[in-house]
Structure formats: C-alpha cells, structure tokens
Design a protein around this motif. Structure first.
Motif, PDB file in Angstrom:
ATOM      1  N   LEU A 141      57.915  76.476  64.392  1.00  0.00           N
ATOM      2  CA  LEU A 141      58.008  76.883  66.215  1.00  0.00           C
ATOM      3  C   LEU A 141      57.028  76.142  66.975  1.00  0.00           C
ATOM      4  CD1 LEU A 141      59.519  79.319  66.794  1.00  0.00           C
ATOM      5  CD2 LEU A 141      57.388  80.884  66.551  1.00  0.00           C
ATOM      6  N   GLY A 142      57.548  74.744  66.976  1.00  0.00           N
ATOM      7  CA  GLY A 142      56.672  73.715  67.668  1.00  0.00           C
ATOM      8  C   GLY A 142      57.589  73.464  68.942  1.00  0.00           C
ATOM      9  N   GLY A 146      60.323  76.220  69.193  1.00  0.00           N
ATOM     10  CA  GLY A 146      59.957  77.057  70.097  1.00  0.00           C
ATOM     11  C   GLY A 146      60.956  77.126  71.244  1.00  0.00           C
ATOM     12  N   ASP A 150      63.479  80.307  72.247  1.00  0.00           N
ATOM     13  CA  ASP A 150      63.601  81.083  73.582  1.00  0.00           C
ATOM     14  C   ASP A 150      65.160  81.190  74.013  1.00  0.00           C
ATOM     15  OD1 ASP A 150      60.954  80.998  73.697  1.00  0.00           O
ATOM     16  OD2 ASP A 150      60.608  79.293  75.119  1.00  0.00           O
ATOM     17  N   SER A 163      55.421  79.415  61.233  1.00  0.00           N
ATOM     18  CA  SER A 163      54.673  78.306  61.424  1.00  0.00           C
ATOM     19  C   SER A 163      53.501  78.288  60.658  1.00  0.00           C
ATOM     20  CB  SER A 163      54.433  78.089  62.701  1.00  0.00           C
ATOM     21  OG  SER A 163      54.142  79.413  63.528  1.00  0.00           O
ATOM     22  N   SER A 165      50.523  78.212  61.866  1.00  0.00           N
ATOM     23  CA  SER A 165      49.403  79.040  62.561  1.00  0.00           C
ATOM     24  C   SER A 165      50.110  80.229  63.447  1.00  0.00           C
ATOM     25  CB  SER A 165      48.539  78.147  63.495  1.00  0.00           C
ATOM     26  OG  SER A 165      49.431  77.572  64.528  1.00  0.00           O
ATOM     27  N   ALA A 166      49.613  81.312  63.603  1.00  0.00           N
ATOM     28  CA  ALA A 166      50.333  82.611  64.197  1.00  0.00           C
ATOM     29  C   ALA A 166      50.618  82.089  65.645  1.00  0.00           C
ATOM     30  CB  ALA A 166      49.256  83.807  64.281  1.00  0.00           C
ATOM     31  N   LYS A 167      51.750  82.769  66.219  1.00  0.00           N
ATOM     32  CA  LYS A 167      52.177  82.217  67.532  1.00  0.00           C
ATOM     33  C   LYS A 167      52.252  83.757  68.283  1.00  0.00           C
ATOM     34  CE  LYS A 167      53.049  77.946  66.552  1.00  0.00           C
ATOM     35  NZ  LYS A 167      51.695  77.108  66.598  1.00  0.00           N
ATOM     36  N   THR A 168      52.025  83.733  69.722  1.00  0.00           N
ATOM     37  CA  THR A 168      52.599  84.520  70.573  1.00  0.00           C
ATOM     38  C   THR A 168      53.529  84.246  71.502  1.00  0.00           C
ATOM     39  OG1 THR A 168      50.410  84.070  71.743  1.00  0.00           O
ATOM     40  CG2 THR A 168      50.093  85.883  70.294  1.00  0.00           C
ATOM     41  N   ARG A 169      54.642  84.254  71.122  1.00  0.00           N
ATOM     42  CA  ARG A 169      56.010  83.865  72.037  1.00  0.00           C
ATOM     43  C   ARG A 169      56.589  85.044  72.679  1.00  0.00           C
ATOM     44  NH1 ARG A 169      56.803  78.400  72.250  1.00  0.00           N
ATOM     45  NH2 ARG A 169      58.558  78.010  73.610  1.00  0.00           N
ATOM     46  N   SER A 174      56.309  86.363  64.894  1.00  0.00           N
ATOM     47  CA  SER A 174      55.857  85.388  64.311  1.00  0.00           C
ATOM     48  C   SER A 174      55.262  85.659  62.845  1.00  0.00           C
ATOM     49  CB  SER A 174      54.528  85.119  65.262  1.00  0.00           C
ATOM     50  OG  SER A 174      53.624  84.140  64.405  1.00  0.00           O
ATOM     51  N   HIS A 176      53.565  83.423  59.808  1.00  0.00           N
ATOM     52  CA  HIS A 176      53.060  82.106  59.475  1.00  0.00           C
ATOM     53  C   HIS A 176      52.259  81.945  57.981  1.00  0.00           C
ATOM     54  CE1 HIS A 176      49.405  84.487  60.657  1.00  0.00           C
ATOM     55  NE2 HIS A 176      48.641  83.677  60.182  1.00  0.00           N
TER      56      HIS A 176
END
Ligand code: NAP
Ligand code: GLV
Length: 309
Positions: A141-142, A146, A150, A163, A165-169, A174, A176
């Motif tokens: 999710l880079g 990413g 979207d 991913s 690391s955890a993401k907030t998108r 997410s 990870h």
C-alpha cells in the motif's frame, strides 16, 4: 553538470526533449559514450551491469528509471554512499491505477468466464455481484498500491491493503506485518500484488498463501515475477481454487514461448507493461531532486538498500 542515461533506444529521445526544456544546463550523456567519467554527477538508469556505476567517481545520486529498484539492489558493487532514488512520478502512478482498475473490473465482471464462453460459442448469463460485496486486497500500500486503492474505493469495492506498517487510508482496511497476512488473504476475493521485490517478498505467493484465499479468488500480479511461485499458481488455477489470474510480471522475462501461461484459458498475460515511466513527467521529478541536491538538501524518495525498497 552531466547525467548518464541508460534506457532503451525508443525512449531515449523523449528524455532528451524533457531535460532540454526543464534543465538546459544539464548535459545528457549516453551510457555507451560517457566521455570523461569524472564529469558524471548523476545517473538515470535501468538495469546497469553489475559494478558499472563505480566507474563514475563523482556520482551524487543514482535515479532508477522505474519504481522498483531490485535491478540496483541486486548489484553488490554499487558505489558506496551514493543515494539511490526510486521513481515516483504521476505518469507511472496513473498508469498503474488504470491497469489495476481495468484488471479488477475484468475479474469482477467475470470476463475470464465470458472469454471462455465466447470461444465455445456459449450464451449464458452469470449473476452480477455488486462492487460493495467484492473484497479487493492490495499487497503493498505504497505510492502505487495506495493510489490504486483510492481509485477502487471510488467504484465502491470493499478494499483492504497489506503493508509492513499499519496505514490509515480513508475507506481502506489496513492489515500489516507477517501476522496480518493470512487474515488479509482470507477476506480477499481479488488479490493485487504490488509489492517491491525483497528477500521478504520473494515467493510470497505460493501454495500456502494462495490456499488462504477464498475459493474462486482471482490474482493480479503486477509487482515482480519472483514474488510468485509459478507452479503453485498454475496448480491453484487448475484445481479451480482460483478463478483466474492477470499476470504482467514473470520469473523469466520475456515469458518463454513454452510457458503454460500463454495458452491458459484462465490467464491474461501482458508483457510487463502495467505501467511505464513517462519521461515528460518523470524528468520533472528528477530535475526537482537534482535542484535539491545542488542546494544541499537531501533528495526525495531515497531507498533504504538494506530494507530493499
Ligand atoms: P512503495 O511506495 O515503496 O510501496 C511499497 C509497499 O510495499 C509499501 O506499502 C510497503 O510497506 C510494502 N511492503 C514492502 N515490503 C513489505 C513486506 N515485507 N511486507 C508487507 N508489505 C511490504 O513502492 P511503489 O512505488 O508502490 O512500487 C511497488 C512495486 O511495484 C515496485 O517495487 C515494482 O516492483 C512494481 N512496479 C511494477 C510495474 C509494472 O509495470 N508491472 C510498474 C511499476 C512498479 P510500508 O508502507 O509499510 O513500507
Ligand atoms: C517497472 O517495473 C517499474 O519498476 O517501474
């Protein structure tokens, strides 16, 4: 100030045009005609021979023409201490999102099955599934994953990402780390692999991880070929555990003429074209970084060679 360029002949001219407009003071030298190696301060390259960059003693940055830097990370003889910069540019990102959206829609709308039906002259409807009930999972999710996430959210898909690391998108669930992988796969109907190739991601799509996908899932492989154990993928397709696959990257490229993927009825093959760096927009990113370096600032998007991306 000189930059050494190593690219395919077809795309060479567009780089020259772009740099002439954006940074006329930058002298471009061709890989095979570098002139005095001491003049070269920047390299913009794809897959240089191992150790070849060491011949430029005044190199200040190595720019990868592609997003992936595995073609550089695999060189044990890179010049030490010179930053390696991956390609982040809007043309490459937009192209990848187009390809991912197209491929997700292809599997979502049963086009593998309809293509088979067409070949057999069969007229049969398959019940449509609303996008909100189709769970898409993006590994990586880079920058590219990413943006694709979207765009898929815009269609109403139930999108998750995995991913390191955890993401907030917004709109994207997410997962990870190694512990998040199986739960992520368990909830994924259409899997998109957009990971960089590293020691941790090599062979990541194998019999065990493919078995963690729900029956009938589809796989879209656009990261790197060595992330997929090809025999395991074939077995999962042939046993009908998987409904189909779109494969843009392969362990051996070009794909050998006798590869079973070419004629497989459940596979779409493309020749590593999911997205391409667009010289016009990419030159802007390179020029921005050269200006930063000349002003004594660190370049953007430097990779961590120890991490592999
Ligand atoms: P990026 O911005 O560096 O993103 C990489 C993503 O992968 C990040 O989310 C990272 O997690 C995740 N990741 C890396 N190692 C992981 C691991 N061991 N476990 C879980 N997640 C991991 O890279 P990008 O610009 O999106 O490009 C991704 C790749 O796409 C490239 O490296 C290249 O191989 C491929 N690509 C293919 C084509 C084509 O035409 N087929 C074109 C362009 C690029 P964190 O966010 O937590 O660091
Ligand atoms: C293409 O594969 C890239 O890494 O940009």
């Amino acid at each position: 100030m000189a930059l050494i360029l190593k690219t395919d002949i077809e795309r060479g001219d567009s780089w020259y045009r772009a740099f002439r407009t954006l940074m006329p003071e930058l002298e471009l030298r061709e890989w095979d005609q570098p002139g005095n190696p001491e003049d070269i301060e920047y390299a913009l390259i794809w897959a240089p021979p191992r150790g070849a960059l060491r011949r430029f003693p005044n190199l200040r940055a190595i720019f990868s023409i592609g997003a992936g830097i595995d073609h550089l990370a695999s060189d044990p003889d890179l010049p030490p201490g010179v930053p390696v910069v991956r390609m982040v540019e809007p043309g490459l990102t937009a192209g990848m999102s187009e390809f991912v959206v197209m491929s997700v829609l292809y599997h979502h709308r049963f086009m593998i099955e309809y293509a088979q039906q067409q070949r057999a002259h069969v007229w049969r409807e398959i019940e449509q599934i609303p996008a909100r009930r189709r769970r898409v999972g993006i590994m990586g999710l880079g920058v590219l994953g990413g943006d694709a996430a979207d765009k898929l959210c815009g269609f109403g898909f139930d999108v998750a990402g995995w991913s390191r690391s955890a993401k907030t998108r917004p709109g994207v669930t997410s997962f990870h780390g190694p512990g998040g992988l199986v739960p992520f796969l368990n909830r994924t109907d259409i899997l998109v692999c957009l990971l960089p190739l590293t020691a941790q991601t090599e062979d990541i799509l194998n019999a065990e991880t493919l078995a963690a996908l729900p029956r009938g899932a589809a796989v879209i492989s656009v990261g790197r070929g060595r992330q997929v154990v090809e025999e395991d993928l074939l077995a999962a397709l042939d046993s009908d555990h998987l409904s189909g696959a779109t494969l843009d990257v392969f362990r051996t490229e070009p794909l050998p003429p006798d590869s079973p993927f070419w004629d497989h009825p459940k596979v779409v093959v493309t020749p590593h074209i999911a997205s391409m760096t667009i010289a016009e927009t990419a030159a802007e990113a390179v020029v921005e970084n050269i200006r930063r370096i000349e002003a004594g600032q660190p370049p953007l998007h430097v990779v961590d060679l120890a991490r592999g991306y």
